[in-house]
Design a protein around this motif. Structure first.
Motif, short mmCIF file in Angstrom:
data_model
loop_
_atom_site.label_atom_id
_atom_site.label_comp_id
_atom_site.label_asym_id
_atom_site.label_seq_id
_atom_site.Cartn_x
_atom_site.Cartn_y
_atom_site.Cartn_z
N GLU A 1 -20.18 -16.59 -34.22
CA GLU A 1 -21.10 -17.54 -33.96
C GLU A 1 -21.33 -18.66 -35.13
O GLU A 1 -21.33 -19.81 -35.02
N TYR B 1 -18.14 -20.70 -35.96
CA TYR B 1 -18.31 -21.90 -34.87
C TYR B 1 -19.15 -22.91 -35.33
O TYR B 1 -18.60 -23.91 -35.46
N HIS C 1 -17.29 -26.41 -34.54
CA HIS C 1 -16.77 -25.98 -33.12
C HIS C 1 -15.28 -25.78 -33.18
O HIS C 1 -14.72 -25.36 -32.15
N SER D 1 -19.03 -19.95 -22.97
CA SER D 1 -20.25 -20.79 -22.93
C SER D 1 -20.13 -21.98 -23.87
O SER D 1 -20.49 -23.21 -23.63
N LYS D 2 -19.23 -22.02 -25.09
CA LYS D 2 -18.81 -22.82 -25.74
C LYS D 2 -17.55 -23.58 -25.32
O LYS D 2 -17.14 -24.38 -26.09
#
Length: 290
Positions: A69, A72, A77, A130-131
């Motif tokens: 996380e 990211y 990202h 989710s990403k």
């Protein structure tokens, strides 16, 4: 007398709460403690991050998610995920789940998932979902690794062209010069039959080579590929790391290795400790997921 008793209780209570209960500690290769913000900053500079794990250790799995996380965000990202625990021939089903075409039950029914998938790996897959990140099933289908262990690596030549797409390109180099493979040979014992020993090592090699190839095929410029694998597959810069190095020595790769310790302060172990760039020390009595 009563006041003395109360005073003793308070001192004892204070001493109990003064104990430092540590769940984990990161160290660098030189044995210096590393804070997680510095860890993430440095990881972001690499093309490939190997996060070695002890498969049943809950704190390692929690840290894998938290590090992912944070990475990211640090990489804006630009991240790709991959794992030993998912096999190449299940990539289409995994993609179906990531894209929302199939649900968690259909994924479970159609993919060979590890028994601890729900607690330990689903959070990582769901994060990728989710990403909208790619999650790569990097490992060889287990039946071909099992075949290698029983019949030898030459038996893979008999596979169909379709089956060969699920393993690294043949021929696969197997050598005891690979870090860790000599240790595997020693574990088999000096009385073990030579052919059986090399078949066992070859089975490990086809896994490592296949995961290496899977990572290389899915690298994208500017993106960091974080790979979750058993500690043995990247320890001492061997296994997957070694096979990638043979193909592309210019890639920037970093290894996080995991070690258990009975020391409550989680100091660097004195025995059986060969550090990589980053080393995660965790309590040996940490809750196990299986």
């Amino acid at each position: 007398m009563k006041n003395i008793f109360i005073a003793v209780l308070l001192i004892s209570f204070g001493a109990l709460h003064a104990q430092n209960f540590k769940a984990y500690q990161f160290y660098d290769k030189k044995g210096k403690t590393v804070k997680t913000d510095k860890l993430i900053k440095e990881l972001a500079e690499y093309d490939i991050v190997f996060f070695g794990e002890l498969h049943n250790n809950s704190i390692v799995h929690w840290l894998q998610l938290r590090v992912t996380e944070a990475l990211y965000e640090k990489k804006n990202h630009q991240l790709t995920l991959g794992a030993e625990m998912l096999e190449r021939d299940n990539q289409s089903q995994l993609n179906g789940y990531l894209n929302g075409r199939i649900d968690a039950k259909n994924l479970k029914d159609s993919v060979r998932l590890w028994n601890n998938y729900t607690t330990d790996y689903k959070p990582l897959v769901d994060f990728a979902k989710s990403k909208k990140l790619n999650f790569i099933a990097t490992n060889i289908p287990r039946k071909y690794a099992s075949q290698t262990a029983k019949e030898g690596i030459a038996s893979l030549d008999q596979l169909s062209e379709k089956e060969k797409t699920y393993i690294a390109q043949l021929p696969i180099k197997v050598t005891l010069d690979t870090p860790g493979y000599q240790e595997m040979k020693a574990m088999m014992g000096e009385h073990a039959e030579g052919t059986k020993v090399m078949n066992f090592i070859s089975a490990q090699a086809v896994k490592d080579a296949t995961m290496a190839e899977s990572i290389l095929k899915n690298l994208q410029p500017g993106k960091t590929f974080i790979h979750y694998n058993g500690n043995y597959h990247s320890k001492e810069f061997g296994g997957i790391y070694w096979y990638i190095k043979q193909k592309n020595p210019n890639l920037k790769m970093v290894v996080i290795s995991a070690f258990e310790s009975e020391d409550p302060e989680l100091k660097v172990p004195e025995k059986d400790y060969i550090p990589t760039e980053f080393n995660l020390i965790i309590p040996s009595d940490m809750t196990k997921t299986f």
